[in-house]
Scaffold this motif. Structure first.
Motif, short mmCIF file in Angstrom:
data_model
loop_
_atom_site.label_atom_id
_atom_site.label_comp_id
_atom_site.label_asym_id
_atom_site.label_seq_id
_atom_site.Cartn_x
_atom_site.Cartn_y
_atom_site.Cartn_z
N LYS A 80 45.81 38.20 35.46
CA LYS A 80 46.55 39.35 35.18
C LYS A 80 47.42 38.87 34.17
O LYS A 80 48.40 37.87 33.92
CB LYS A 80 47.21 39.83 36.47
N MET A 81 47.65 39.79 32.92
CA MET A 81 48.49 39.68 31.83
C MET A 81 49.00 41.16 31.44
O MET A 81 48.20 41.95 31.40
CB MET A 81 48.16 38.84 31.09
N PRO B 38 48.45 46.42 31.03
CA PRO B 38 47.62 45.34 31.44
C PRO B 38 46.52 45.06 30.20
O PRO B 38 46.04 45.93 29.72
CB PRO B 38 46.91 45.69 32.81
N LEU B 39 46.27 43.74 30.11
CA LEU B 39 45.29 43.17 29.09
C LEU B 39 44.33 42.33 29.77
O LEU B 39 44.80 41.66 30.81
CB LEU B 39 45.76 42.65 27.79
N SER B 40 42.98 42.47 29.70
CA SER B 40 42.06 41.58 30.16
C SER B 40 41.16 40.87 29.16
O SER B 40 40.95 41.55 28.05
CB SER B 40 41.16 42.22 31.22
N VAL B 41 40.89 39.86 29.18
CA VAL B 41 39.93 39.07 28.17
C VAL B 41 38.60 40.00 28.09
O VAL B 41 38.16 40.04 27.10
CB VAL B 41 39.59 37.61 28.60
N GLY C 243 36.13 38.23 13.15
CA GLY C 243 35.82 38.64 14.56
C GLY C 243 36.44 37.71 15.82
O GLY C 243 36.06 37.23 16.96
N VAL C 244 37.86 37.04 15.17
CA VAL C 244 38.45 36.35 16.08
C VAL C 244 39.69 36.95 16.49
O VAL C 244 40.53 37.57 15.71
CB VAL C 244 38.77 34.98 15.65
N ALA C 245 39.97 37.34 17.98
CA ALA C 245 41.14 37.87 18.46
C ALA C 245 42.26 36.68 18.83
O ALA C 245 41.81 35.71 19.66
CB ALA C 245 40.93 38.74 19.39
N PHE C 246 43.51 36.75 18.48
CA PHE C 246 44.40 35.98 18.86
C PHE C 246 45.28 36.68 20.20
O PHE C 246 45.68 37.92 19.76
CB PHE C 246 45.28 35.38 17.65
N VAL C 247 45.60 35.65 21.06
CA VAL C 247 46.62 36.25 22.14
C VAL C 247 47.28 35.09 22.48
O VAL C 247 46.85 34.11 23.04
CB VAL C 247 45.64 36.99 23.35
N SER C 248 48.83 35.35 22.37
CA SER C 248 49.53 34.48 22.94
C SER C 248 49.78 34.97 24.08
O SER C 248 50.44 35.92 24.41
CB SER C 248 50.95 34.41 22.06
N VAL C 249 49.98 34.11 25.25
CA VAL C 249 49.95 34.56 26.75
C VAL C 249 51.13 33.36 27.24
O VAL C 249 51.14 32.28 27.29
CB VAL C 249 48.76 33.76 27.17
N SER C 250 52.37 34.35 27.27
CA SER C 250 53.67 33.70 27.82
C SER C 250 53.58 33.40 29.14
O SER C 250 53.06 34.30 30.16
CB SER C 250 54.76 34.43 27.52
N VAL C 251 54.11 32.06 29.53
CA VAL C 251 54.36 31.97 31.05
C VAL C 251 55.69 31.90 31.39
O VAL C 251 56.25 31.31 32.36
CB VAL C 251 53.56 30.45 31.23
N TRP D 79 49.79 38.87 16.15
CA TRP D 79 48.69 39.14 17.00
C TRP D 79 49.42 39.57 18.23
O TRP D 79 50.61 39.77 18.62
CB TRP D 79 47.85 37.84 17.19
N LYS D 80 48.31 39.67 19.28
CA LYS D 80 48.73 40.14 20.59
C LYS D 80 49.62 39.41 21.10
O LYS D 80 49.39 38.00 21.30
CB LYS D 80 47.20 40.66 21.39
N GLN D 81 50.53 40.04 22.10
CA GLN D 81 51.33 39.16 22.98
C GLN D 81 51.44 39.62 24.25
O GLN D 81 51.22 41.09 24.60
CB GLN D 81 52.81 39.27 22.32
N VAL D 82 51.36 38.80 25.28
CA VAL D 82 51.25 39.19 26.78
C VAL D 82 51.95 38.09 27.32
O VAL D 82 52.34 37.11 27.25
CB VAL D 82 49.86 39.30 27.24
N VAL D 83 52.48 38.89 28.85
CA VAL D 83 53.03 37.61 29.61
C VAL D 83 52.12 37.70 30.85
O VAL D 83 51.35 38.50 31.32
CB VAL D 83 54.50 38.19 30.11
#
Length: 324
Positions: free
Chosen positions: A191-192, A199-202, A240-248, A266-270
């Motif tokens: 979950k992010m 919400p975003l999923s891989v 064709g590369v997607a970048f997602v920074s996933v904060s913890v 690029w995309k930012q999620v927690v």
């Protein structure tokens, strides 16, 4: 005579059974008039029920308790704190307060070896390589387990008995996670949410190569890696590369504040669960530290996992994937 012997045996039975069930530290330390004995809790210690501290009277004390498994502890006697290896057995200490040290705690081969190790300057893994059958080996293995490579080696060095220990079973659990998240395995979902709470999923990025960059506002190496990540984004986002920074981050305000100080295109999620040891992405992927990168191929399989020691390999991984 036989009757007297029976009485003596009966009187000794409680002490014998207690020695098996817990620890007893019997001390006589000259130079102490009064004070107390206790275990000082440290971060990372697996001590659920600390024994009550006991008083020292004219240098004499008996300190008792029980631990779930053998481990190093900090034993405080009066004003001195000693590092010892504690197990459920009987110990004695008979010395002056001036000479009091961890090596004066007698009765345990494990503690004797622990004191030698502490004085040797060896690394945990070096000691384990040289002494795989030592009673310290399981603990040494657990201390040498920050990187995947060292976890695999440490576990392989343990005896069968060592592998059955608390530390051995934990290492096996971590190795099982590494196998589930190895290159070629399907990416696990988690979950992010983006800054707006969406919400975003891989799986939402299916068909693309995905770079997941696990970071946090409080992580200086993560912040330091942003410029390099920006270079990769410039080189590969149109391939064709997607970048997602996933904060913890557990504090979402701190996360948003860090994003404003360090803008990322690029995309930012927690991630849900923050950087907890028991929930969220940390135990799911056995992440030991951040920054941590997981690269997912176009088919939704893990292509590579790069910890802070290997993050510079990202460019090569992406170059190989885009050229497939």
């Amino acid at each position: 005579m036989k009757q007297r012997l029976k009485i003596i045996i009966l009187l000794l039975l409680p002490f014998c059974s207690f020695a098996e069930e817990g620890f007893v530290i019997s001390g006589k330390v000259t130079g102490i008039i009064s004070g107390s004995v206790s275990i000082v809790p440290r971060s990372g210690d697996d001590l659920r029920n600390l024994p009550e501290k006991v008083r020292i009277v004219d240098g004499v004390f008996t300190f008792t308790g029980k631990i779930d498994h053998p481990q190093p502890v900090q034993l405080k006697i009066s004003t001195k704190t000693l590092n010892i290896f504690l197990e459920n057995t009987r110990y004695t200490v008979d010395c002056s307060f001036e000479s009091l040290s961890g090596s004066q705690i007698k009765g345990s081969k494990a503690n004797d070896e622990f004191q030698e190790f502490m004085a040797s300057g060896q690394s945990n893994l070096d000691y384990l390589r040289a002494h795989p059958s030592s009673p310290l080996a399981p603990w040494m293995a657990s201390m040498a387990s920050f990187k995947k490579e060292s976890i695999l080696e440490a576990y392989s060095l343990l005896t069968e008995e060592g592998k059955k220990s608390v530390e051995g079973r934990e290492l096996k659990r971590q190795i099982d996670i590494y196998e589930k998240t190895a290159a070629g395995k399907p990416m696990l979902d988690f979950k992010m949410n983006d800054p707006a709470g969406k919400p975003l999923s891989v799986k939402d990025l299916a068909g693309k190569i995905v770079v997941l960059d696990f970071w946090a506002s409080w992580c200086a190496p993560c912040i330091g890696f942003i410029p390099k990540l920006r270079e990769h984004y410039a080189n590969y986002s149109n391939k064709g590369v997607a970048f997602v920074s996933v904060s913890v981050d557990e504090n979402k305000e701190k996360w948003k504040e860090a994003m404003s100080f360090h803008p990322m295109e690029w995309k930012q999620v927690v991630a849900a669960g923050g950087f907890s040891d028991t929930e969220g992405v940390k135990p799911l992927f056995n992440i030991k530290g951040i920054p941590y990168l997981i690269i997912v191929d176009r088919h939704g399989n893990i292509a590579a996992s790069l910890d802070g020691y290997h993050k510079e390999e990202l460019g090569k991984v992406l170059e190989d994937l885009v050229n497939k």
